[in-house]
Design a protein around this motif. Sequence first.
Motif, PDB file in Angstrom:
ATOM      1  N   VAL A 291       0.826  -1.213   0.000  1.00  0.00           N
ATOM      2  CA  VAL A 291       0.000   0.000   0.000  1.00  0.00           C
ATOM      3  C   VAL A 291       0.857   1.258   0.000  1.00  0.00           C
ATOM      4  O   VAL A 291       0.620   2.206  -0.766  1.00  0.00           O
ATOM      5  N   LEU A 292       1.872   1.290   0.853  1.00  0.00           N
ATOM      6  CA  LEU A 292       2.679   2.502   1.000  1.00  0.00           C
ATOM      7  C   LEU A 292       3.581   2.724  -0.209  1.00  0.00           C
ATOM      8  O   LEU A 292       3.857   3.876  -0.584  1.00  0.00           O
ATOM      9  N   GLU A 293       4.017   1.653  -0.847  1.00  0.00           N
ATOM     10  CA  GLU A 293       4.778   1.842  -2.088  1.00  0.00           C
ATOM     11  C   GLU A 293       3.884   2.430  -3.174  1.00  0.00           C
ATOM     12  O   GLU A 293       4.309   3.302  -3.939  1.00  0.00           O
ATOM     13  N   ARG A 294       2.642   1.976  -3.245  1.00  0.00           N
ATOM     14  CA  ARG A 294       1.697   2.534  -4.211  1.00  0.00           C
ATOM     15  C   ARG A 294       1.480   4.028  -3.956  1.00  0.00           C
ATOM     16  O   ARG A 294       1.420   4.819  -4.895  1.00  0.00           O
ATOM     17  N   VAL A 295       1.375   4.395  -2.685  1.00  0.00           N
ATOM     18  CA  VAL A 295       1.236   5.812  -2.343  1.00  0.00           C
ATOM     19  C   VAL A 295       2.436   6.601  -2.845  1.00  0.00           C
ATOM     20  O   VAL A 295       2.287   7.693  -3.417  1.00  0.00           O
ATOM     21  N   SER A 296       3.638   6.072  -2.641  1.00  0.00           N
ATOM     22  CA  SER A 296       4.859   6.796  -3.024  1.00  0.00           C
ATOM     23  C   SER A 296       4.946   7.047  -4.528  1.00  0.00           C
ATOM     24  O   SER A 296       5.660   7.944  -4.967  1.00  0.00           O
ATOM     25  N   ARG A 297       4.205   6.254  -5.313  1.00  0.00           N
ATOM     26  CA  ARG A 297       4.219   6.428  -6.774  1.00  0.00           C
ATOM     27  C   ARG A 297       3.033   7.236  -7.289  1.00  0.00           C
ATOM     28  O   ARG A 297       2.925   7.493  -8.476  1.00  0.00           O
ATOM     29  N   ASP A 298       2.143   7.635  -6.390  1.00  0.00           N
ATOM     30  CA  ASP A 298       0.921   8.329  -6.797  1.00  0.00           C
ATOM     31  C   ASP A 298       1.219   9.783  -7.186  1.00  0.00           C
ATOM     32  O   ASP A 298       1.906  10.495  -6.452  1.00  0.00           O
ATOM     33  N   PRO A 299       0.712  10.271  -8.323  1.00  0.00           N
ATOM     34  CA  PRO A 299       0.970  11.655  -8.753  1.00  0.00           C
ATOM     35  C   PRO A 299       0.530  12.705  -7.737  1.00  0.00           C
ATOM     36  O   PRO A 299       1.204  13.728  -7.569  1.00  0.00           O
ATOM     37  N   GLN A 300      -0.591  12.461  -7.051  1.00  0.00           N
ATOM     38  CA  GLN A 300      -1.052  13.437  -6.070  1.00  0.00           C
ATOM     39  C   GLN A 300      -0.118  13.494  -4.858  1.00  0.00           C
ATOM     40  O   GLN A 300       0.122  14.567  -4.291  1.00  0.00           O
ATOM     41  N   TRP A 301       0.407  12.363  -4.455  1.00  0.00           N
ATOM     42  CA  TRP A 301       1.390  12.318  -3.374  1.00  0.00           C
ATOM     43  C   TRP A 301       2.621  13.136  -3.766  1.00  0.00           C
ATOM     44  O   TRP A 301       3.093  13.987  -2.999  1.00  0.00           O
ATOM     45  N   LYS A 302       3.130  12.888  -4.968  1.00  0.00           N
ATOM     46  CA  LYS A 302       4.317  13.600  -5.428  1.00  0.00           C
ATOM     47  C   LYS A 302       4.071  15.098  -5.540  1.00  0.00           C
ATOM     48  O   LYS A 302       4.936  15.912  -5.200  1.00  0.00           O
ATOM     49  N   GLU A 303       2.891  15.462  -5.995  1.00  0.00           N
ATOM     50  CA  GLU A 303       2.540  16.877  -6.136  1.00  0.00           C
ATOM     51  C   GLU A 303       2.516  17.570  -4.771  1.00  0.00           C
ATOM     52  O   GLU A 303       3.027  18.688  -4.620  1.00  0.00           O
ATOM     53  N   ASN A 304       1.937  16.926  -3.782  1.00  0.00           N
ATOM     54  CA  ASN A 304       1.886  17.505  -2.438  1.00  0.00           C
ATOM     55  C   ASN A 304       3.268  17.624  -1.814  1.00  0.00           C
ATOM     56  O   ASN A 304       3.576  18.618  -1.149  1.00  0.00           O
ATOM     57  N   LEU A 305       4.099  16.633  -2.027  1.00  0.00           N
ATOM     58  CA  LEU A 305       5.454  16.695  -1.489  1.00  0.00           C
ATOM     59  C   LEU A 305       6.238  17.849  -2.110  1.00  0.00           C
ATOM     60  O   LEU A 305       6.933  18.595  -1.418  1.00  0.00           O
ATOM     61  N   ALA A 306       6.111  17.999  -3.416  1.00  0.00           N
ATOM     62  CA  ALA A 306       6.824  19.083  -4.098  1.00  0.00           C
ATOM     63  C   ALA A 306       6.373  20.451  -3.592  1.00  0.00           C
ATOM     64  O   ALA A 306       7.185  21.371  -3.431  1.00  0.00           O
ATOM     65  N   ALA A 307       5.076  20.587  -3.318  1.00  0.00           N
ATOM     66  CA  ALA A 307       4.552  21.866  -2.835  1.00  0.00           C
ATOM     67  C   ALA A 307       5.116  22.219  -1.464  1.00  0.00           C
ATOM     68  O   ALA A 307       5.248  23.404  -1.122  1.00  0.00           O
ATOM     69  N   ASN A 308       5.482  21.216  -0.669  1.00  0.00           N
ATOM     70  CA  ASN A 308       6.053  21.441   0.663  1.00  0.00           C
ATOM     71  C   ASN A 308       7.579  21.410   0.667  1.00  0.00           C
ATOM     72  O   ASN A 308       8.194  21.496   1.733  1.00  0.00           O
ATOM     73  N   LEU A 309       8.182  21.276  -0.519  1.00  0.00           N
ATOM     74  CA  LEU A 309       9.639  21.157  -0.660  1.00  0.00           C
ATOM     75  C   LEU A 309      10.171  19.937   0.090  1.00  0.00           C
ATOM     76  O   LEU A 309      11.254  19.949   0.663  1.00  0.00           O
ATOM     77  N   TRP A 310       9.378  18.855   0.086  1.00  0.00           N
ATOM     78  CA  TRP A 310       9.785  17.584   0.650  1.00  0.00           C
ATOM     79  C   TRP A 310      10.259  16.657  -0.467  1.00  0.00           C
ATOM     80  O   TRP A 310       9.836  16.787  -1.620  1.00  0.00           O
ATOM     81  N   GLU A 311      11.103  15.719  -0.103  1.00  0.00           N
ATOM     82  CA  GLU A 311      11.597  14.734  -1.063  1.00  0.00           C
ATOM     83  C   GLU A 311      10.817  13.439  -0.917  1.00  0.00           C
ATOM     84  O   GLU A 311      10.509  12.999   0.184  1.00  0.00           O
ATOM     85  N   ASN A 312      10.478  12.820  -2.040  1.00  0.00           N
ATOM     86  CA  ASN A 312       9.816  11.519  -2.024  1.00  0.00           C
ATOM     87  C   ASN A 312      10.876  10.469  -1.711  1.00  0.00           C
ATOM     88  O   ASN A 312      11.668  10.089  -2.562  1.00  0.00           O
ATOM     89  N   ASP A 313      10.912  10.020  -0.471  1.00  0.00           N
ATOM     90  CA  ASP A 313      12.035   9.217   0.021  1.00  0.00           C
ATOM     91  C   ASP A 313      11.532   7.905   0.625  1.00  0.00           C
ATOM     92  O   ASP A 313      11.778   7.608   1.789  1.00  0.00           O
ATOM     93  N   TYR A 314      10.830   7.108  -0.180  1.00  0.00           N
ATOM     94  CA  TYR A 314      10.212   5.884   0.322  1.00  0.00           C
ATOM     95  C   TYR A 314      11.226   4.767   0.527  1.00  0.00           C
ATOM     96  O   TYR A 314      12.082   4.507  -0.310  1.00  0.00           O
ATOM     97  N   ARG A 315      11.105   4.103   1.678  1.00  0.00           N
ATOM     98  CA  ARG A 315      11.799   2.840   1.952  1.00  0.00           C
ATOM     99  C   ARG A 315      10.778   1.867   2.525  1.00  0.00           C
ATOM    100  O   ARG A 315       9.949   2.270   3.346  1.00  0.00           O
ATOM    101  N   ASN A 316      10.852   0.614   2.147  1.00  0.00           N
ATOM    102  CA  ASN A 316       9.914  -0.363   2.702  1.00  0.00           C
ATOM    103  C   ASN A 316      10.303  -0.729   4.128  1.00  0.00           C
ATOM    104  O   ASN A 316      11.281  -0.203   4.680  1.00  0.00           O
ATOM    105  N   SER A 317       9.568  -1.625   4.743  1.00  0.00           N
ATOM    106  CA  SER A 317       9.771  -1.938   6.161  1.00  0.00           C
ATOM    107  C   SER A 317      11.171  -2.479   6.442  1.00  0.00           C
ATOM    108  O   SER A 317      11.820  -2.078   7.413  1.00  0.00           O
ATOM    109  N   ARG A 318      11.626  -3.376   5.616  1.00  0.00           N
ATOM    110  CA  ARG A 318      12.955  -3.961   5.840  1.00  0.00           C
ATOM    111  C   ARG A 318      14.045  -2.905   5.718  1.00  0.00           C
ATOM    112  O   ARG A 318      14.944  -2.802   6.565  1.00  0.00           O
ATOM    113  N   ASP A 319      13.995  -2.100   4.660  1.00  0.00           N
ATOM    114  CA  ASP A 319      15.025  -1.083   4.440  1.00  0.00           C
ATOM    115  C   ASP A 319      14.931   0.035   5.477  1.00  0.00           C
ATOM    116  O   ASP A 319      15.948   0.639   5.839  1.00  0.00           O
ATOM    117  N   THR A 320      13.720   0.310   5.941  1.00  0.00           N
ATOM    118  CA  THR A 320      13.560   1.328   6.985  1.00  0.00           C
ATOM    119  C   THR A 320      14.253   0.908   8.265  1.00  0.00           C
ATOM    120  O   THR A 320      14.939   1.721   8.916  1.00  0.00           O
TER     121      THR A 320
END
Length: 345
Positions: A291-320
């Motif tokens: 679910v969370l990987e799908r969110v990280s690829r969603d255009p609306q997610w990316k658009e909101n992050l860019a508006a806040n000057l945040w980086e899309n920096d997804y890691r899954n549970s193991r890598d986190t």
Amino acid sequence: MNRRSPLDDDTRSNHPHPERALLALACMIAAAVPITPLAAADWKPTGQVEIVVPNSPGGGNDAVGRLLQKLWQDRRLIPTAAIVVNKPAGGGSATLSYLGQKTNDPHFMAVVSITQQLNYITGTQAQRYRDFTPLATMIGDFIGFAVRADSPITSGKDLIERLKKDPSALSAGVTAIGGNNHIAYVLAARSAGIDTRKLKTPVFQSSGDSVTALLGGHIDLHIGSVGPLAKQLEAGRVRILAITSDQRLAGPLASIPTWKEQGVAGTFNTWRGLWGPKGMGAEQVAFWDDVLERVSRDPQWKENLAANLWENDYRNSRDTLGYLDALHVELRDVLKELGLARKLD
């Protein structure tokens, strides 16, 4: 950030019966590889999901929680309802205490950040990330070093040179000793051989108060999240000397150099992510990974992050978990040098 590069095998050939060849190949693979269940398909939420936020409504963590809730519902990524619950008391301790009571229940998760890691090491929080199930890092959030627009300090290099001559000559506003803004300042100074215990860091109730003090000439430097600073930059009120990202950011901060560009090891990511309760099973973690990987690829997610000057920096549970383990050691060592570490495990 995790990038998956699936291999695109060409299954076509000159075999007169390609479907028989494929069937034979499938049988060989089935005989050679032990069958394991598809974990992500074994579990789904059966009740309401709670996204717990350790801040009042309106802040950055709250915005992350509400955006997750919206995308889950709009994209039908989960089969049940989701709500956001704000528990701002205790600087995040109330949220972690609440989550700690939900052991084995994958219907709860908290929006967290590097603040929770720092709070544990400094002793202001009883629980650490390994007392929960780290599910993901989602966002990279970075820090800017700003002076008034008319300041004689013109660059990050200039700032470092002044601190080398006298570490206590400048006052830098932060929101907590041992907090992320303070640590960002310490890391940059430390890399240049400056005695970080002599840095002058008055503490303010909020970043807004620190900016007000800067504009009023009461402090020399403000250290804070780049999002709010961008507005001050566009208004011509401040000069941003450096940012802690590994690469330059887009938008209004595209012209601002990183510490790395200026020869200073000041890269620092104040990550935001999600932890679940302790005891979550592999099937449940796999569901949220998907679910969370799908969110990280969603255009609306990316658009909101860019508006806040945040980086899309997804890691899954193991890598986190691996990321937090490595970062914990670094943060512990820095806080120990400052005499602020209360827990060294």
